[in-house]
Every structure is written in C-alpha cells, then in structure tokens.
Design a protein around this motif. Structure first.
Motif, mmCIF file in Angstrom:
data_model
loop_
_atom_site.group_PDB
_atom_site.id
_atom_site.type_symbol
_atom_site.label_atom_id
_atom_site.label_comp_id
_atom_site.label_asym_id
_atom_site.label_seq_id
_atom_site.Cartn_x
_atom_site.Cartn_y
_atom_site.Cartn_z
ATOM 1 N N GLY A 13 0.818 -1.205 0.000
ATOM 2 C CA GLY A 13 0.000 0.000 0.000
ATOM 3 C C GLY A 13 0.846 1.246 0.000
ATOM 4 O O GLY A 13 1.875 1.315 -0.664
ATOM 5 N N SER A 14 0.433 2.208 0.777
ATOM 6 C CA SER A 14 1.140 3.480 0.749
ATOM 7 C C SER A 14 2.305 3.493 1.729
ATOM 8 O O SER A 14 2.971 4.502 1.878
ATOM 9 C CB SER A 14 0.181 4.606 1.065
ATOM 10 O OG SER A 14 -0.357 4.390 2.343
ATOM 11 N N LEU A 41 11.097 11.377 -3.971
ATOM 12 C CA LEU A 41 10.474 11.997 -2.814
ATOM 13 C C LEU A 41 9.706 10.960 -2.005
ATOM 14 O O LEU A 41 9.811 10.891 -0.784
ATOM 15 C CB LEU A 41 9.534 13.099 -3.298
ATOM 16 C CG LEU A 41 8.781 13.841 -2.203
ATOM 17 C CD1 LEU A 41 9.774 14.553 -1.317
ATOM 18 C CD2 LEU A 41 7.809 14.816 -2.810
ATOM 19 N N GLU A 42 8.968 10.116 -2.725
ATOM 20 C CA GLU A 42 8.183 9.093 -2.031
ATOM 21 C C GLU A 42 9.097 8.157 -1.265
ATOM 22 O O GLU A 42 8.831 7.824 -0.121
ATOM 23 C CB GLU A 42 7.366 8.303 -3.046
ATOM 24 C CG GLU A 42 6.120 9.013 -3.486
ATOM 25 C CD GLU A 42 5.435 8.294 -4.626
ATOM 26 O OE1 GLU A 42 4.229 8.154 -4.580
ATOM 27 O OE2 GLU A 42 6.129 7.868 -5.573
ATOM 28 N N ARG A 101 11.976 8.744 -0.103
ATOM 29 C CA ARG A 101 12.515 9.415 1.076
ATOM 30 C C ARG A 101 11.489 9.466 2.197
ATOM 31 O O ARG A 101 11.800 9.233 3.359
ATOM 32 C CB ARG A 101 12.962 10.835 0.706
ATOM 33 C CG ARG A 101 14.396 11.083 1.108
ATOM 34 C CD ARG A 101 14.865 12.431 0.650
ATOM 35 N NE ARG A 101 14.700 12.587 -0.789
ATOM 36 C CZ ARG A 101 14.378 13.740 -1.369
ATOM 37 N NH1 ARG A 101 14.196 14.813 -0.648
ATOM 38 N NH2 ARG A 101 14.264 13.827 -2.666
ATOM 39 N N GLN A 102 10.273 9.763 1.816
ATOM 40 C CA GLN A 102 9.232 9.834 2.841
ATOM 41 C C GLN A 102 9.003 8.476 3.493
ATOM 42 O O GLN A 102 8.874 8.366 4.701
ATOM 43 C CB GLN A 102 7.921 10.304 2.224
ATOM 44 C CG GLN A 102 7.874 11.800 2.070
ATOM 45 C CD GLN A 102 6.843 12.208 1.058
ATOM 46 O OE1 GLN A 102 6.101 11.368 0.551
ATOM 47 N NE2 GLN A 102 6.793 13.473 0.763
ATOM 48 N N ARG A 157 1.372 18.963 7.966
ATOM 49 C CA ARG A 157 1.594 18.497 6.611
ATOM 50 C C ARG A 157 0.306 18.500 5.810
ATOM 51 O O ARG A 157 -0.776 18.254 6.330
ATOM 52 C CB ARG A 157 2.125 17.066 6.608
ATOM 53 C CG ARG A 157 3.583 16.998 6.843
ATOM 54 C CD ARG A 157 4.020 15.554 6.925
ATOM 55 N NE ARG A 157 5.282 15.466 7.606
ATOM 56 C CZ ARG A 157 6.446 15.747 7.042
ATOM 57 N NH1 ARG A 157 6.496 16.098 5.789
ATOM 58 N NH2 ARG A 157 7.561 15.672 7.724
ATOM 59 N N TRP A 191 -3.114 12.406 -1.852
ATOM 60 C CA TRP A 191 -3.265 10.954 -1.946
ATOM 61 C C TRP A 191 -3.837 10.596 -3.295
ATOM 62 O O TRP A 191 -4.626 11.345 -3.862
ATOM 63 C CB TRP A 191 -4.242 10.431 -0.907
ATOM 64 C CG TRP A 191 -4.036 10.869 0.493
ATOM 65 C CD1 TRP A 191 -4.446 12.043 1.044
ATOM 66 C CD2 TRP A 191 -3.396 10.144 1.541
ATOM 67 N NE1 TRP A 191 -4.099 12.088 2.372
ATOM 68 C CE2 TRP A 191 -3.458 10.931 2.706
ATOM 69 C CE3 TRP A 191 -2.781 8.890 1.601
ATOM 70 C CZ2 TRP A 191 -2.924 10.528 3.911
ATOM 71 C CZ3 TRP A 191 -2.250 8.494 2.800
ATOM 72 C CH2 TRP A 191 -2.319 9.308 3.948
ATOM 73 N N GLN A 212 -1.906 5.593 -2.268
ATOM 74 C CA GLN A 212 -0.516 6.055 -2.232
ATOM 75 C C GLN A 212 -0.474 7.554 -1.987
ATOM 76 O O GLN A 212 -1.379 8.264 -2.397
ATOM 77 C CB GLN A 212 0.152 5.804 -3.583
ATOM 78 C CG GLN A 212 0.277 4.369 -3.959
ATOM 79 C CD GLN A 212 1.572 3.780 -3.495
ATOM 80 O OE1 GLN A 212 2.430 4.510 -3.028
ATOM 81 N NE2 GLN A 212 1.714 2.486 -3.590
ATOM 82 N N LYS A 213 0.605 7.978 -1.360
ATOM 83 C CA LYS A 213 0.816 9.413 -1.224
ATOM 84 C C LYS A 213 1.594 9.900 -2.441
ATOM 85 O O LYS A 213 2.626 9.329 -2.763
ATOM 86 C CB LYS A 213 1.612 9.724 0.038
ATOM 87 C CG LYS A 213 0.849 9.447 1.288
ATOM 88 C CD LYS A 213 1.730 9.577 2.506
ATOM 89 C CE LYS A 213 2.311 8.268 2.838
ATOM 90 N NZ LYS A 213 2.281 7.755 4.140
ATOM 91 N N THR A 214 1.114 10.924 -3.066
ATOM 92 C CA THR A 214 1.897 11.452 -4.173
ATOM 93 C C THR A 214 2.708 12.672 -3.759
ATOM 94 O O THR A 214 3.758 12.924 -4.310
ATOM 95 C CB THR A 214 1.011 11.798 -5.376
ATOM 96 O OG1 THR A 214 0.066 12.772 -4.952
ATOM 97 C CG2 THR A 214 0.270 10.582 -5.864
ATOM 98 N N HIS A 215 2.231 13.403 -2.785
ATOM 99 C CA HIS A 215 3.001 14.536 -2.273
ATOM 100 C C HIS A 215 2.791 14.615 -0.773
ATOM 101 O O HIS A 215 1.712 14.328 -0.290
ATOM 102 C CB HIS A 215 2.529 15.859 -2.866
ATOM 103 C CG HIS A 215 2.754 15.992 -4.328
ATOM 104 N ND1 HIS A 215 1.908 15.439 -5.243
ATOM 105 C CD2 HIS A 215 3.725 16.610 -5.029
ATOM 106 C CE1 HIS A 215 2.344 15.710 -6.453
ATOM 107 N NE2 HIS A 215 3.454 16.414 -6.361
ATOM 108 N N ALA A 216 3.827 14.995 -0.076
ATOM 109 C CA ALA A 216 3.660 15.357 1.333
ATOM 110 C C ALA A 216 4.336 16.706 1.492
ATOM 111 O O ALA A 216 5.530 16.841 1.256
ATOM 112 C CB ALA A 216 4.291 14.326 2.246
ATOM 113 N N GLY A 222 13.717 18.475 0.272
ATOM 114 C CA GLY A 222 12.593 17.695 -0.212
ATOM 115 C C GLY A 222 11.256 18.341 0.068
ATOM 116 O O GLY A 222 10.228 17.684 -0.029
#
Lengths: 919, 377
Positions: A287-288, A325-326, A328-329, B88, B92, B98-102, B144
């Motif tokens: 998943g995420s 970026l993902e 890294r997060q 933050r 999503w 999925q996260k596309t940006h944070a 980042g």
C-alpha cells in the motif's frame, strides 16, 4: 445423518450420555454426496497441533480463522464465539475447522466434540440448512469485499467463490479454510486460487493461506483478547519477540502474493512478517507504506528485530518503483514512526523492563550503548559499566542514568567474590584488575567511579585509577573488556559532545515541549516573545524579518507623527480661539492688529509642511497607511526631518501627555525620528523590542529554542544531562478571537503549559467601552482557564510591565480597579527612603501590590480548577527578567514530569520552593 | 449628548431590533406551512434504505500523525489533499491509497485545504492568517520540501476555510476569523473583494466556512459563529444578498446543494438545516435526539450527487447519512465496522459521486464507496 455418525465413538459414550447428546438421527432423503467419515481422534493427527508446534505459541493467534465481518448481529456473535474458543483444546479446533471446511456434514461430529457451544450447535444440527445459510453468509462476505474495489470484478469474485465452495466439499484438508478465504482477494484470478490450493495440499504442514491484503477486516479487539490469553499461557511471551508470520506463502522463493518468480527475482521484504514480494506486487501488498515496508496487514505491528539494521535503507527496487520523494518519505516514516521504534519493554535493565522515557534517556545519553537489541542487561550506574545479563561488561556508557532497577550482585554471574559497586565480577575482570595492579587479595569490595578511580567499600581515600596505566587499556583489549570511551578528559567529554551531537530525529519529536503564550492586547506578550527570540536564538530575526520590522516601525512612526500633527491642529485651533478672544477684548483697538501675525501661534507651520500634514492625516483617516509605504519613505524623509525641526512640532511634543492616542513607547521612537525614517535605517534589537505590532501581524508566531548551557544554569542541575537536549517551542497567539467559542484552541491541547500574560500597569487603564483593562484581562483569564481544552493544564501567570507598575503605583492608588479595592498595604513610616535603599527588608509598595494581585489571581484560579497557579513578575524590556521567567516555566515543566515519581512529603518541599521563586 | 443618554438610546435601539427580529421569525413561522419531510411523506415517498453493506469503507489512508482537519477532492481524477495538525498536507491517490506529495507547512496549525480545479495546485490556510498556495509541479528544494508558490496575506484572523472558484485556477475565496470572506486573485496575490468587515453588513463573528455555488460561481454562501449563514454575490461585496437565521449555535459548515438553489448547513447546535436561497426560507431541519444528553456538533457535511443523501460528520465520531427528502437517518457510518475512532472533522464527496472520504482526529482518512448494484446516488 446416517446413524453411524453417532456410533463413531462408541468408547466415548455410554448409553446414558446418549440421552443428552444433541445428535439427532438424520431422517431426510438420502444425500447425493459422499459422507465424510469421522475419523477417531488420533492425537498425532490433529491438524492444528502440528502447525502450532512449528511456530511459537504466541503466534497462534494468526491461525485463528478470522471471520469476515458482516454487520448482521448474529454473525458477529458467531465470529466472537469462534475466536474465543480456547484453542488449547484440540477437539474444539477440529470441530471448528471441519465444520467450516465441510459445509454440512460434520455438524453432528462437531456438536459432540465441542462441549462449549452446545446450544448454538444444537441449533445447527437440528437445522440442517443452517450451514448452507452460513455458506450464504460466506458469499455475502465475498460480495462485501468485491464492493470494496472500485473496479467491478464483482461477478468474477462471485464465480470464484462458488468454485471454492465446490472444492471445499471434497477436500478435507485444513488448507481449505485458507483457500476459501483467499477467494476474498479480488485480485486473484480464480485459476490461481485452485492452483494455490493444490500446492497447499501437498505441503500441508506449513500451509496457512491467510486472508488477503487488500482490505483487512480483522477484528482487532478480539485479537488483542487472544493475545492476552496467550500471554497468560506463555510466560515467555514478554521476552520473546512476537514474530508475525506472513499471511500467504507460496513455493520457496516465489513472490508471496503472485506466487511467481524464483529465488533469484528481486524482491522486497516486509519488515514485520518477512513476506517477500516481487516488484509487481510490492506496491499492492504494502500500500502506501505509512510505516515503511510492511504488508498492509502488518501495519501497526512491531518490526522483526533482526531487520532493525536495515531500517531506512532503501532497496533498488523501491527506488525504481517510486519517485525519489516518495522513497525518502517512506524511509523516513520507516525510521521514525512509533511502531518501528525499539519497544522499550523488550529491554530489561537490571531486571526491570524499561519505559519510554527511560529508553529515550538511554539512547540520548552522550555515550549510549551501541546497537541496542532486545534483551536483558545489567547497568552499573556508578561506573557506567554495561553488559548483558550474566556476562562480563561489554561497554562503558554514560554513568548516572536513571534507567532500570538497581544492580544485583549476580548480574554478571561472577564467581570471584570480588565486588565492584555491589556486583560480583567475573573472572576475566578479576584478571584485568590484577594486571592493572589493583590489590585484590582478600576478596575486597570496590567502589569504582566513572573516571576509573576506585576505593574500597567503607573507606574514604581513593586507592588509584583502574584505567590510569597505559598498559591497562591493552590488557582490556586483549581480554575484550571495555574501557571508557575518552579517558583523557572524562569530565570535559560529556559537555563538548553534548553541544556537537545532533539529536536523533525521533527523539527530537519526543522532546519538543510546547509552551503557549497568550495575553490580551497590550499585555506585552509579544515583547516576551521577542525577548525569547533575542535571548535564545543565534539569529533572532532573519534579514527578511528585519526588513518587515523596519517597515512596520516606520509605518508606526508615521502614525505617531500623524497623531502629533493632529494634536498640533487641535492646539493651534485652541490657541487661535484664545487669541481671538483676546482680540475681542482688545476690540477697542482702532487700528486692528495685522492679520497675518494674528494667525501665527507657536503651533503654526509653513504651507509646505501644512500640505504634508494634511495629506498624512487624510491617508490615516482613510486607513490605508500600510499601503502607501514604503514608497513614501523615500519621498518624505527630508520633509519629516524639516518637520521635526519645526518649533511647532516641538511645542506639541512637549504637550504629548495630553494626546491620549499617543502610546507611551512613541516617545522612544519620536526622539530618533529622523534617524529611523532614513532609508538605510537598521532596527536594533531594542528598537524591535519596543516596536508595536511586529509579531501580531499574523495571528500566530512560534519559536523553537533550547536553553543554552550557561554557568549560572549549572547550579540548578547538572545531574540530568539529557536536559539540554530538550527543546521548547514558544507559541504566541493573538488574543483576538480567543473566546469561549474559539474554534481552534483545540489545536493546542498538546502544549505542555500555558503562559498567561497580564500587564500590571493596566489597573488604571480603560478600554474603549469603559471597562477596566485589568478586569478584561481577568475575564479573559477565566475563559482560558476554564476552557475544556486546558483541563489539567499548568498555567504560569506572568505579571508584566512591573517597572511601569512600580512607578505608577506611587502616583495612582491600586483601588482604581474595583477588583483591587481591598488593598490596604502596611506601609512603614520610613517608606520615603525605602525606594533608595531597598536593601532593608521593607518591601516597596510595588512589591506589596504585586503579591496582592498575584494572590488575587491564584485564588481565582484555584476557585476554577482547585490547583495551584504559578506566578512570576517580569519587566518585559529587561532580558534578564524574561529569561528568569522562562526558566521558571522550564522548572514547572520538569517538575510536572517528576511529580509522579515523588512522594507526598517531597511535594510540600517542592511547592514552597516554586512559590518562593516567584517572589 | 451625555454618555448615559447614549447608552439609553443604544439599549432602546437594541430592544427594538430584537423585537423586529422576533416578529420576523414569527412571520416566517406562519408562512412555513410544511417542510420537505412533511411534503415528501404526504406524497408517499419512501425513504432510501441501506443495507449494512451498501456503503463500506474500502480504503484507509494512513500517514498523518496528527488530527486531520480538512480534506478536498480533485474535480477529476481521484486525488485527495488532506491537512493535518502534524503540519503536513498530503496528496493521496485515493484508488491506490498512495501518497503522491507530502508538503511540510511553514505553520503547523493548518485548518483548511483545497485542490485547484485543474489539480495543479493546492491551497491551505490556518492560524498563520495566510492562505498558502503550493504548485504541485514545482521542483522541491534541498530538503525535499515543496516551496510555497504564493501566499495570500491580508486576513487579520485565522483562515478557517478556502475554496477555489470553480473552473478557474486564479481565484480563491477564503473565510477568516476576522469576520470577513475574501475573494483573491492568486496571480497578483491581492484581494479582489472583501465581504463583510467593519463597515459593511457582514458577519458579526468568525466566519467558519464558505461554499461556492456550483452552477453559478458568482454566488457563494458563508457560515459563521454568529449562528447565521449569509449569501454573497461576488460582484457586490458591499453587503450580503441574504442572511439566513435559524441555527442556535455556530454554523460550522455550509455546502451548496447540487442544483445550486439550496444549501445545507451544519452547526454546533447539533442540527443540519436546508435553506432555499430564492425564498430565504429554511426548508428542513435534520436532527436526531442523541441517546445521551450530550449534543454532538455537526462538523462537516456533504451532499450526494443527486442531493438525496446528506452526509454529516459529528464531533462524537458519528457520521449520519440522512435522507434529505424524509429527514431520516438511513445509516450511521460511525457504527459500521472499520469506522473512525474519534471525531469526524471533515468529509467530502468525490466529483463523480462514487466515493465519500472522511477525515478524523484519529489521524486517518477513510474512503467509503457504494457497494453492490448501487454506484451513485
């Protein structure tokens, strides 16, 4: 059912019992399908028992079949019941398993075997079709999950589920349960399901095909219940790391989800359950990744300790699959999220499992144990020796850390009868001591300090330094015993490392203490905020901030000038009127004095300045003073200079006390108006302190700081050194809109304490609608203190502007404010000269009044909360006084942490100290 | 004129005004012969029925570490932006979770967020009294973090809500604790018009929510702590077109009905109401007596595509699905399996109406979708 079902266990039942048996003879039509034979119980062949023996018992929770959730209440009850069956009894498990796998036939058998849910099962048996109803429920659950997917596939899953149902009938294998479940995964093509099943039949020992990953419906509560149950059963549970098993397992080396590939295909591993996924499946299975590389079902579970080392180390596969970026997060989340931290209870120091704070202390000390793994350790607090339980010391860490219990004599399992700090040392250590030249004859008991100095117990004089000799280190190295990390400067080392060492990220998050600073407008809370910035920040204001501050100071400046000019006009009119009156009286004068001299009073200004003045006043009235600056600065600076030199302005300035609009700070700036309004003006720190409206421009301001280690500070505490790692965040919010129906105070429920700011000198000030400002502050204080968000919150009341107050109280009685009308200070006769020599014990009137007001607020506070209010007085413009107040706040926060540890007797001691501090 | 005299006259004026207001209320009451529910049931409409599996939680978006305060969907493509107290914004993909940006915010106390109509940028606002715009396509800096591409500053209080004007990426309407709403031009960063405030007939307390009419983007409605909702025309900022009384507590949330002629409100008094913007009448009250005496606040509402369903989030963690016609609760998402543990702070319907997203103080977002044969209602 044919009667042979009942006769399967003739040995178990005699005739009498049969009367009470729930088995009822089957009288219906002959069944078309083959009836399964109930095999007599053979202990070796109990399917679950075999599996359970392979994995730790604590793990058995994973084998409990989890029933898909359906809201229908009876089904819920059913699943609960199933889950709560004590799995230690093999019979009941069989009953359950078989009942599930063979849809109708075994009811009789199971009914007889499981003695518990007889009622329910009797129903089941009497009602032959109830199991088919249950099958229906199964298919409902399939639908249920199919709806979860956005993309259709409803029909497909229905189809596959029915197929699975069919296959269930002829398979008695335990793995059926799993495959039946796996149908729920929509992404499985049905063909794969069947292939999986055959695969599982072959190696049924470890086959535990579990529910799919897309959506979990696992009933967490009942899971926990089971967990507890097992921990009771299993004493070892606490120490043994719970290892989750992957939920699906294919043939060796293949992906756990798509069952393709071999051991050479690149795979990503779940850090909890060790499941491996190929690059096609990893994103679906994980998943995420809110907690890093975990299967969706493993989220929230502690990681496999053996994988701790790889935390935050990204694989090539992820890098390929996800953006930089993902990745890294995800890696950051993996390292820092709460669930992945070392669970403190896995670490036992001197026989006591640690708590979160202790672990944080241990990890953040200047010299922490490296690569801390779960296990039991012993720790000698005096010398800092650290080792595994029952083994020789492995490291010398920072001493005097308050973690774990006290050391036991047999901690390192020594047998030499020589003791160091109450621990019997091992033979290797004894050998080292001998080589180091320590006298060990007669089994002495030593007392060893962190610098290596040792003394015999009961004696005062230091006998020497263990690690003093150069050779000792070599000996230690040979015997693989630890030596202090930097022996050359044992005292200096902690301090220097403290400042250079950066705090680990996740610790930083834990040690940030938030302090909320509120106060009604004009209470000087912004001054305190600015002082904190200047005090604790290396660069208090950035260049951009300074530029903004400069603009706002200059804008304020024009505001002050405007007020002056307005006053000038008023004074001019007044004096003109006066002059006219005089002229009227001199009307008899035949000549009539010259007109122009008539109009010129001392408040007269030239036409050019007059034009400027008119323009400025007009802009001020229209309220867009902010808009025209800074462009105006360039243009008007010389004009202002000329204006300021004009006698008329000076005359007005001298009467400034008559201008109510002019704030008291204005004179500070007006004296330097020419300098400030220049283009190249750079505001100094003091200028910024005096500036109004610098921080309030955007509602909320916050500053992160930590108290610097100063020499004066060390007197307070050098003991707990992790203190300097503590960071504080001072948040100042604007008073406006902080009311009872304030919508956003809830956001501050995580602050450690609230500092409430009141200007002492407000007691004779009145707001626009005629209420005393002190009473307004009081009302505001009440509303904040009683706000539900701040229930059980510590409050520090800062009575600000003490300097102004001291000066004012001599002129204006405190009873100007009706709240303070019973202030009758005992004034000594010699009060006239107390101001000059306040060394003698007579407190000044200001101090008396301060205490009086403080008590007023304390009473008010305890009326609402029943707790103690901390009070401090502050002169906002003196940095030392603000520093003291903020350090007091720190003491309160620390005291709050320690309060739990202290007994009641100490309580009184601390509270008196706290109040005496405020004086 | 002395102060005492002035005060006297002020008191008298207040008295008169209250009397007039009361008369107005009574007159409205007289005119109100029925409400939606009464009319619908008299015409034999039956309520929507929901089985327990008709609306199910199919995704849980985990990743925030603080309370979720706000969320917004993109108009097309299934993306969600959410704002949380951990400071933050997370964008999503709702299908894959999925996260596309944070996006790490300079000020952690964020209260609202919004997706732009073209999905190119997101806006957020909070206690810093500014509305910050982030362009999702701009490159990240060294740490980042996504840099702020524009800040809209000018509010004198916290920014409580923001919404882009539909079909254009350059205008946004914000509401604020300084009692005003502001229409901004994002390209210049300046205020185009200010609604309410000192001189005008605006809200008399903090504005908490705005909603722009979907069919006529010149009209928008705002809800405020003064227990009223006001309808505004962006071309005439000087005064509100209409003021809607009725609530007995702060109006936390307003949302236009899909047809644009009505709007719904949710309030601290525990009710949701439906108002008609043409007549100014209140059409229906949605209120269910709570089992205990604690009346939960309505925190957020959303209408289904047809308007038949009203989703309302409550401060006690309930999330009722109302049948707007018959004013009955047809489902409580809070009682379902996998529901939130804490207060529902925000909810929103995806543009095609196929999924509902709820955000909660338990730090999670959940996506609910219709199951079975029902795709959209």
């Amino acid at each position: 059912m044919p009667p042979e079902e009942g006769t399967t266990f003739p040995s178990l039942e005699n005739e009498e019992e049969r009367e009470y048996s729930f088995a009822v003879e089957y009288t219906g039509p002959p069944v078309p399908y083959e009836l399964p034979r109930a095999v007599p119980i053979n202990v070796e062949k109990i399917p679950l028992a075999a599996v359970a023996s392979k994995v730790p018992l604590s793990n058995t929770e994973l084998h409990i079949p989890v029933v898909t959730p359906i809201l229908a209440p009876d089904r819920n009850r059913f699943s609960k019941e199933l889950l709560l069956q004590p799995t230690v009894s093999p019979t009941s498990v069989i009953a359950f398993e078989e009942r599930v796998s063979e849809n109708t036939n075994n009811c009789l058998l199971s009914g007889e075997l499981s003695s518990y849910e007889s009622g329910e099962l009797a129903e089941l048996i009497n009602n032959n079709d109830i199991s088919s109803r249950r099958l229906g429920a199964c298919s409902v659950s399939n639908e249920h999950s199919s709806m979860l997917d956005y993309c259709d596939s409803f029909d497909k899953s229905r189809e596959s589920s029915s197929r699975a149902g069919v296959s269930n009938d002829d398979d008695l294998n335990q793995a059926d349960w799993g495959s039946n479940e796996s149908v729920l995964s929509l992404d499985y093509p049905s063909s794969r399901v069947s292939s999986l099943k055959t695969g599982d039949c072959n190696n049924d020992s470890s086959a535990e095909v579990r529910r799919p990953q897309v959506v979990t419906f696992r009933d967490i509560e009942s899971d926990n219940g089971l967990d507890e149950e097992f921990s009771q059963d299993d004493v070892q549970h606490q120490v043994v790391t719970v290892k989750r098993e992957p939920q699906t397992k294919g043939k060796k080396g293949s992906c756990y989800r798509c069952f393709k590939g071999n051991r050479f295909t690149e795979k990503e591993v779940c850090i909890v359950c060790d499941a491996k996924y190929c690059s096609n499946c990893v994103l679906r299975a994980m998943g995420s990744m809110p907690e890093g590389r975990k299967c969706v079902t493993c989220i929230g579970f502690p990681i496999d300790e053996s994988k701790r080392g790889s935390l935050g180390k990204c694989s090539r596969m992820l890098k390929r699959l996800l953006s930089d970026l993902e990745v890294r997060q995800i890696m950051k989340a993996e390292k820092l999220c709460e669930a992945n931290q070392l669970p403190p209870e896995y670490i036992c120091v001197n026989g006591q499992p640690l708590c979160h704070e202790e672990l944080a202390i241990l990890q953040s000390c200047p010299n922490p144990p490296k690569k801390l793994k779960p296990g039991s350790y012993w720790y000698d607090k005096v010398s800092g020796l650290w080792g595994k339980e029952g083994q020789k010391p492995s490291k010398i860490i920072s001493p005097h850390l308050n973690v774990g219990g006290s050391i036991r004599p047999d901690a390192s399992n020594g047998s030499t009868q020589v003791c160091i700090n109450g621990r019997e040392i091992t033979k290797v250590e004894l050998r080292m001591l001998q080589l180091a030249g320590v006298q060990v004859a007669g089994n002495p008991h030593f007392w060893v300090n962190e610098d290596g100095s040792y003394q015999e117990e009961g004696q005062k004089n230091t006998k020497g330094y263990i690690w003093g000799k150069a050779g000792t280190k070599l000996v230690c190295a040979v015997l693989s015993l630890p030596v202090p990390s930097k022996y050359s400067n044992p005292c200096m080392e902690p301090l220097s490392s403290m400042t250079s060492r950066s705090v680990p990220d996740y610790l930083e998050q834990r040690t940030l203490q938030k302090i909320l600073l509120v106060g009604s407008t004009g209470s000087g809370s912004s001054t305190i905020f600015k002082q904190a910035k200047i005090l604790y920040k290396d660069v208090p204001f950035s260049a951009g901030e300074r530029e903004n501050i400069k603009l706002s100071i200059q804008t304020n400046m024009y505001g002050y000038l405007g007020i002056l000019l307005e006053g000038r006009e008023r004074f001019e009119e007044e004096s003109l009127a006066e002059m006219r009156k005089r002229n009227c009286s001199k009307e008899t004068d035949p000549e009539g004095s010259s007109d122009d001299s008539d109009n010129k009073t001392i408040y007269y200004i030239g036409p050019r300045l007059k034009a400027f003045s008119d323009w400025l006043l007009k802009t001020m009235v229209s309220g867009n003073l902010d808009a025209i600056f800074p462009a105006a600065t360039r243009e008007y600076a010389p004009l202002v200079e000329e204006l300021w030199k004009d006698a008329a302005i000076w005359a007005t300035y001298n009467r400034r006390s008559e201008l109510e609009m002019l704030p008291s700070v204005a004179s500070y700036y007006l004296e330097r108006v020419v300098e400030i309004l220049r283009m190249d003006y750079e505001p100094s720190d003091v200028d910024i302190l005096y500036a109004e409206g610098v921080t309030s421009s955007n509602g909320l301001a916050c500053v992160d700081f930590s108290f610097p280690h100063s020499s004066s500070d060390e007197s307070i505490d050098t003991g707990d050194q992790h203190d300097s790692l503590l960071r504080y965040q001072l948040i100042r919010v604007q008073a406006r809109g902080l009311g009872e129906n304030c919508k956003w105070l809830e956001m501050f429920e995580d602050v450690g304490m609230v500092i409430f700011c009141v200007a002492l000198s407000d007691y004779d000030q009145f707001s626009a609608d005629g209420t005393n400002k002190m009473l307004l502050s009081k009302k505001f204080f009440e509303s904040i203190v009683t706000h539900p968000t701040f229930d059980q919150m510590d409050f520090l009341l800062i009575l600000n502007k003490f300097d102004l107050f001291e000066e004012k109280i001599e002129r204006v009685p405190l009873s100007r404010c009706e709240w303070f009308d019973d202030f009758h200070p005992m004034i000594s006769r010699h009060r006239t000269n107390t101001n000059s020599n306040s060394i003698n014990n007579n407190p000044t009137l200001g101090q008396l009044a301060f205490h009086y007001i403080a008590v007023k607020f304390k009473r008010l506070y305890s009326l609402f909360t029943g707790r103690k209010l901390y009070v401090s007085h502050v002169k906002g413009l003196e940095s030392s006084s603000v520093d003291a107040a903020l350090k007091y706040a720190r003491e309160i926060l620390k005291w709050d942490e320690e309060r739990a540890n202290l007994s009641l007797s100490e309580h009184s001691f601390y509270s008196t100290e706290a109040s005496s501090f405020s004086h | 004129m002395s102060v005492a005299e002035l005060k006297e006259r002020h008191a008298a004026a207040t008295e008169t005004m209250n009397n007039l207001r009361e008369r107005l209320r009574q007159r409205r009451q007289q005119l109100l012969d029925t409400d939606v529910a009464g009319y619908a049931s008299s015409h034999g409409r039956t309520p929507v029925t929901f089985g327990p599996t008709d609306l199910v939680c199919c995704r849980t978006l985990q990743g925030h570490t603080g309370k979720v305060y706000s969320l917004d969907w993109t108009p097309e493509r299934n993306r969600i932006v959410s704002a949380s107290q951990d400071g933050r914004l997370i964008v999503w993909n709702s299908l894959t979770s999925q996260k596309t940006h944070a996006i790490k915010l300079p000020c952690a106390w964020v209260m609202t967020c919004a997706f732009s109509p073209t999905s190119q940028s997101v806006a957020c606002g909070g206690l810093d009294s500014m509305c910050s715009i982030f362009n999702l396509n701009s490159p990240t800096d060294r740490d980042g973090n996504l840099p702020v591409s524009k800040t809209l500053s000018g509010h004198k209080g916290y920014v409580s809500c923001c919404q882009y004007v539909p079909d254009e990426d350059i205008h946004i309407i914000t509401s604020s604790g300084d009692r005003t709403c502001v229409l901004w031009d994002i390209t210049t960063g300046l205020r185009t018009s200010v609604f309410g405030g000192e001189f005008q007939s605006g809200h008399t307390a903090d504005v908490l929510s705005v909603s722009i009419n979907g069919s006529n983007s010149r009209m928008f409605v705002s809800g405020s702590c003064d227990a009223t909702a006001r309808l505004w025309d962006t071309r005439a900022a000087s005064r509100a077109v209409r003021t809607f009384h009725g609530h007995e507590g702060d109006v936390n949330t307003v949302k236009f009905f899909p047809d644009g002629n009505r709007f719904g409100t949710g309030s601290d008094d525990g009710t949701c109401r439906l108002f008609d913007i043409r007549t100014g009448h209140q059409l229906q009250v949605y209120y269910q007596q709570p089992s205990d005496n604690e009346v939960p606040h309505v925190t957020s509402i959303a209408f289904s595509i047809s308007g038949r369903l009203l989703f309302a989030g409550y401060s006690n963690g309930d999330c009722y699905v109302w049948d707007t016609l018959l004013a009955r609760v047809v489902l409580n998402l809070g009682s379902l399996q996998n529901s939130h543990d804490s207060r529902i702070s925000c909810l929103g319907l995806s543009a095609d109406g196929s999924a509902l997203c709820t955000g909660s103080w338990d730090t999670n977002l959940k996506i609910w979708a219709f199951g079975g044969y029902r795709k959209v209602i």
